[in-house]
Design a protein around this motif. Structure first.
Motif, mmCIF file in Angstrom:
data_model
loop_
_atom_site.group_PDB
_atom_site.id
_atom_site.type_symbol
_atom_site.label_atom_id
_atom_site.label_comp_id
_atom_site.label_asym_id
_atom_site.label_seq_id
_atom_site.Cartn_x
_atom_site.Cartn_y
_atom_site.Cartn_z
ATOM 1 N N SER A 91 67.276 -32.244 -17.893
ATOM 2 C CA SER A 91 68.124 -31.082 -17.625
ATOM 3 C C SER A 91 67.337 -29.783 -17.478
ATOM 4 N N ASP A 92 66.070 -29.780 -17.879
ATOM 5 C CA ASP A 92 65.245 -28.574 -17.799
ATOM 6 C C ASP A 92 64.600 -28.487 -16.415
ATOM 7 N N LEU A 93 65.378 -28.056 -15.441
ATOM 8 C CA LEU A 93 64.898 -28.043 -14.056
ATOM 9 C C LEU A 93 63.739 -27.067 -13.865
ATOM 10 N N GLN A 94 63.792 -25.928 -14.546
ATOM 11 C CA GLN A 94 62.700 -24.970 -14.426
ATOM 12 C C GLN A 94 61.418 -25.531 -15.024
ATOM 13 N N GLY A 95 61.545 -26.159 -16.192
ATOM 14 C CA GLY A 95 60.368 -26.745 -16.823
ATOM 15 C C GLY A 95 59.764 -27.849 -15.982
ATOM 16 N N ILE A 96 60.609 -28.665 -15.363
ATOM 17 C CA ILE A 96 60.123 -29.733 -14.485
ATOM 18 C C ILE A 96 59.372 -29.143 -13.297
ATOM 19 N N ALA A 97 59.941 -28.092 -12.703
ATOM 20 C CA ALA A 97 59.282 -27.452 -11.555
ATOM 21 C C ALA A 97 57.926 -26.880 -11.958
ATOM 22 N N GLU A 98 57.855 -26.257 -13.127
ATOM 23 C CA GLU A 98 56.586 -25.678 -13.595
ATOM 24 C C GLU A 98 55.558 -26.773 -13.881
ATOM 25 N N MET A 99 56.009 -27.877 -14.480
ATOM 26 C CA MET A 99 55.080 -28.970 -14.764
ATOM 27 C C MET A 99 54.555 -29.573 -13.469
ATOM 28 N N LYS A 100 55.419 -29.727 -12.475
ATOM 29 C CA LYS A 100 54.985 -30.255 -11.181
ATOM 30 C C LYS A 100 53.932 -29.350 -10.550
ATOM 31 N N CYS A 101 54.107 -28.046 -10.683
ATOM 32 C CA CYS A 101 53.112 -27.113 -10.140
ATOM 33 C C CYS A 101 51.780 -27.229 -10.867
ATOM 34 N N LEU A 102 51.829 -27.370 -12.198
ATOM 35 C CA LEU A 102 50.583 -27.527 -12.960
ATOM 36 C C LEU A 102 49.876 -28.824 -12.594
ATOM 37 N N LEU A 103 50.625 -29.906 -12.458
ATOM 38 C CA LEU A 103 50.035 -31.178 -12.044
ATOM 39 C C LEU A 103 49.440 -31.061 -10.646
ATOM 40 N N ALA A 104 50.168 -30.408 -9.758
ATOM 41 C CA ALA A 104 49.696 -30.261 -8.377
ATOM 42 C C ALA A 104 48.404 -29.456 -8.321
ATOM 43 N N GLN A 105 48.343 -28.369 -9.077
ATOM 44 C CA GLN A 105 47.135 -27.539 -9.090
ATOM 45 C C GLN A 105 45.946 -28.301 -9.654
ATOM 46 N N SER A 106 46.166 -29.043 -10.722
ATOM 47 C CA SER A 106 45.063 -29.746 -11.383
ATOM 48 C C SER A 106 44.554 -30.922 -10.569
ATOM 49 N N LEU A 107 45.448 -31.578 -9.818
ATOM 50 C CA LEU A 107 45.087 -32.803 -9.104
ATOM 51 C C LEU A 107 45.032 -32.614 -7.597
ATOM 52 N N ALA A 108 45.025 -31.355 -7.146
ATOM 53 C CA ALA A 108 44.880 -31.026 -5.717
ATOM 54 C C ALA A 108 45.919 -31.733 -4.863
ATOM 55 N N MET A 109 47.187 -31.561 -5.244
ATOM 56 C CA MET A 109 48.293 -32.183 -4.532
ATOM 57 C C MET A 109 49.359 -31.133 -4.247
ATOM 58 N N THR A 110 50.418 -31.542 -3.584
ATOM 59 C CA THR A 110 51.568 -30.674 -3.395
ATOM 60 C C THR A 110 52.650 -31.078 -4.393
ATOM 61 N N PRO A 111 53.446 -30.129 -4.882
ATOM 62 C CA PRO A 111 54.514 -30.478 -5.824
ATOM 63 C C PRO A 111 55.496 -31.496 -5.243
ATOM 64 N N GLN A 112 55.657 -31.513 -3.930
ATOM 65 C CA GLN A 112 56.599 -32.431 -3.300
ATOM 66 C C GLN A 112 56.178 -33.894 -3.461
ATOM 67 N N ALA A 113 54.912 -34.139 -3.741
ATOM 68 C CA ALA A 113 54.413 -35.507 -3.911
ATOM 69 C C ALA A 113 54.500 -35.982 -5.353
ATOM 70 N N ILE A 114 55.138 -35.185 -6.210
ATOM 71 C CA ILE A 114 55.176 -35.485 -7.639
ATOM 72 C C ILE A 114 56.620 -35.682 -8.097
ATOM 73 N N HIS A 115 56.880 -36.831 -8.713
ATOM 74 C CA HIS A 115 58.185 -37.140 -9.278
ATOM 75 C C HIS A 115 58.040 -37.029 -10.792
ATOM 76 N N CYS A 116 58.707 -36.064 -11.402
ATOM 77 C CA CYS A 116 58.499 -35.751 -12.818
ATOM 78 C C CYS A 116 59.833 -35.822 -13.563
#
Length: 321
Positions: A91-116
């Protein structure tokens, strides 16, 4: 076991690398797969959605993700990620979006490629191959019961953190044990070390027997660090009846979670998972005993074998491409 089709990521071609992440408070397990074949797996330090609440936690989170990126670097670019994160409810949509961005930055990916999603939903899909499978009772650093119904709705019992619960978990066992030890010290300073094998094991694990060290360990350390003290409790159970009684209480508390789910949704198979359940056979024995007493043999409750610790990460990796 497979992750349900509704959970599969469709953001990368079938030949790309898929990364599965099962992030807990003590360890973050990962696995890489391509075209249905697991290529590599490992673990780094624990991480949690709760770390995003302040800059200190974010710094720790970035450090853990940097270690993950370094471990993955030899295998080439990753096409998609399927991650289950503790402390990050669906239910924490903002937290999920922020985590996807952190994962994307760390692993050189786009947030759209991450299912969290939450780690408990990931663990449930790893435990059951169909949506109406049953109940997952998970006890790691924290504890929770989960059930995903035929409409893909996640139902929970427990899982409210150490301040409000997490009974039966590694963190709860450690906190309860330390509370007992310091109550002994309140009554008779020095008695804990002299009379309790559990106290000696806890103090040895923390590196000191003074209150200042315990206070720093509990209130300044991580949830995962506290949870690891449960190993010391389990190691002393044969010598110290206090430790054995506490492990039996842990089983009783986990049985309460299972009982709550059965009362709400009816009898279904029960799967036990999480490292805390491997601490001692006293925990599972007590769980079985209390469930049989509460629900009776006619309830047709099946307590299956513990799931392998990396199964959720492996299932996520296979789902990610």
């Amino acid at each position: 076991m497979n992750v349900a089709p509704a959970q599969l990521s469709k953001t990368a071609p079938p030949t790309s690398l898929g990364l599965g992440i099962d992030a807990g408070g003590t360890q973050t397990r990962w696995a890489l797969a391509r075209a249905g074949k697991v290529l590599a797996q490992g673990e780094v330090a624990g991480l949690s959605g709760l770390q995003m609440a302040d800059e200190g936690g974010r710094a720790e989170l970035r450090c853990t993700l940097a270690a993950l990126a370094a471990a993955l670097q030899p295998y080439g670019p990753i096409g998609a990620i399927h991650a289950g994160i503790t402390g990050l409810p669906d239910s924490d949509l903002q937290g999920i979006a922020e985590m996807k961005c952190l994962l994307a930055q760390s692993l050189a990916m786009t947030p759209q490629a991450i299912h969290c999603r939450s780690d408990i939903r990931l663990a449930w899909h790893a435990a059951f191959s169909n949506k109406a499978g049953g109940y997952l009772i998970y006890a790691g650093t924290g504890s929770v019961a989960a059930f995903v119904d035929s409409e893909d709705r996640l139902h929970r019992a427990g899982g409210r953190g150490l301040l409000l619960g997490d009974e039966g978990s590694g963190g709860w066992i450690a906190a309860q044990a330390l509370a007992q030890v310091w109550r002994m010290e309140d009554a008779a300073p020095g008695s804990a070390m002299a009379e309790s094998a559990m106290a000696r094991a806890l103090f040895a694990a923390m590196g000191s027997s003074d209150w200042t060290s315990t206070r720093a360990y509990v209130y300044k350390g991580s949830r995962g660090q506290l949870g690891q003290l449960a190993l010391a409790v389990a190691a002393s159970a044969q010598e110290d009846p206090r430790a054995a009684a506490l492990l039996r209480r842990a089983g009783q508390e986990l049985a309460r979670l299972a009982e709550a789910m059965v009362q709400r949704f009816g009898p279904r198979p029960i799967v036990l998972a999480g490292r805390a359940l491997t601490l001692s056979p006293l925990i599972e024995h007590s769980l079985r005993q209390h469930l049989n007493k509460a629900l009776g043999p006619a309830a047709d409750i099946q307590l299956q074998q513990l799931q392998p610790q990396r199964q959720a990460a492996l299932a996520a990796a296979l789902a990610a491409p």
